[in-house]
Design a protein around this motif. Structure first.
Motif, mmCIF file in Angstrom:
data_model
loop_
_atom_site.group_PDB
_atom_site.id
_atom_site.type_symbol
_atom_site.label_atom_id
_atom_site.label_comp_id
_atom_site.label_asym_id
_atom_site.label_seq_id
_atom_site.Cartn_x
_atom_site.Cartn_y
_atom_site.Cartn_z
ATOM 1 N N LYS A 164 0.803 -1.223 0.000
ATOM 2 C CA LYS A 164 0.000 0.000 0.000
ATOM 3 C C LYS A 164 0.839 1.278 0.000
ATOM 4 O O LYS A 164 0.323 2.347 -0.299
ATOM 5 N N ASP A 195 -1.035 -0.366 8.346
ATOM 6 C CA ASP A 195 -1.720 -0.004 7.116
ATOM 7 C C ASP A 195 -1.202 1.259 6.435
ATOM 8 O O ASP A 195 -1.432 1.460 5.248
ATOM 9 N N SER A 196 -0.541 2.137 7.182
ATOM 10 C CA SER A 196 -0.069 3.378 6.564
ATOM 11 C C SER A 196 1.227 3.839 7.203
ATOM 12 O O SER A 196 1.553 3.466 8.340
#
Length: 329
Positions: A164, A195-196
């Motif tokens: 991602k 996730d980030s």
């Protein structure tokens, strides 16, 4: 006589209208799509307009979204310049960019300029280890990427998901160049994947995580802000430098103004000002130093980092990475 006066007045009105249209059509402007932070873009816009007299319209969006939009608009481009994003992403979209050789790029390494000059690196992210010294005493901090592969750090290190995050993929590629798949397998066994990118540096600063693999500018903001519990480690076995670039859009409506903007964004005074205030390290090797941040000459840089190879290997590397992560689970 009155009829003549009316005709003359009408003619003058028409002349004024046409003159206004001519002035409007010749007014200089340029449109920028950018993924950079809003306050930086506001400062850049004001400074550029004051120095050049060219109106700069900025549309802010993520790099991926910008590339999709530029592709969708290619028959009728609404953007003139994109600044700045991972050069691997730009390389995949280079069919939508025009070639331009900026005089401001003369000092850049060859690998920081696309071979046909479709994109040019403007800044670069150094990948570092961010440590929370309340959780790991200074005497026990890792000094290298290789240290993070030791099982004693299992579940104490976090990084963003390379599936991602472009910066996280740069970290994976850099570690691959240093330690191959054997090293990456050990890393996967030790890290928690978030996730980030923002979750990595925020969580490490707040004491949720002991160590985070992140970007220099993100970690240094906490140090510059007075955080006593944050330390930035530049790995001695090779600091990874991932360039971000700008590009001029093919068949854009304002090509000459776009070149002026590109030159401005690559110029030493601008990259120095951005480095000083926002800690985004310039791609230019002649950039001025910032207090509290090491110069490139002081660091052992990973010399094998090749943006073109990273882009070519990305699909296969991420597929194998995903498989190894799933096997761990």
């Amino acid at each position: 006589m009155k009829a003549c006066i009316k005709s003359l007045c009408f003619a003058l009105v028409l002349f004024a209208v046409f003159l206004g249209m001519a002035v409007c059509s010749s007014a200089k402007e340029v449109v920028l799509y950018s993924s950079n932070q809003p306050d930086m873009l506001d400062a850049i816009s004001q400074d550029f307009e004051s120095k050049t007299g060219i109106k700069l319209t900025v549309v802010r969006m993520g790099t991926g979204e910008a590339m999709k939009r530029i592709e969708a608009e290619k028959a009728n481009p609404l953007c003139d310049v994109f600044w700045s994003g991972d050069v691997a992403v730009l390389d995949n979209a280079k069919a939508n960019f025009m070639s331009y050789t900026s005089p401001e790029a003369a000092s850049l390494p060859a690998s920081f300029i696309e071979k046909d000059h479709k994109w040019t690196a403007a800044n670069m992210h150094l990948m570092v280890i961010m440590a929370n010294t309340q959780l790991v005493p200074a005497a026990y901090l890792p000094k290298t990427w290789g240290d993070l592969l030791d099982p004693k750090w299992k579940d104490k290190v976090v990084m963003a998901n390379p599936l991602k995050s472009g910066s996280a993929y740069a970290q994976v590629y850099g570690l691959y160049k240093l330690y191959g798949w054997e090293g990456l397998t050990k890393l996967i066994n030790n890290v928690k994947i978030l996730d980030s990118s923002s979750l990595v540096y925020k969580g490490t600063a707040e004491g949720e995580f002991a160590l985070g693999i992140t970007m220099e500018y993100a970690a240094h903001r906490y140090v510059a802000g007075g955080a006593q519990n944050v330390q930035v480690i530049y790995p001695a076995d090779g600091v990874i430098a991932a360039p971000e670039g700008l590009a001029i859009i093919a068949d854009c409506k304002h090509p000459e103004e776009a070149k002026v903007l590109a030159d401005y964004l690559l110029s030493q005074p601008v990259v120095d000002a951005v480095f000083q205030k926002y800690f985004r390290r310039p791609a230019r090797p002649d950039a001025s130093a910032v207090e509290g941040m090491p110069s490139l000459k002081e660091l052992n840089m990973l010399k094998d980092f090749d943006p073109a190879e990273a882009n070519a290997l990305e699909k296969d590397m991420l597929a194998k990475w995903k498989k190894l992560v799933l096997q761990k689970q």
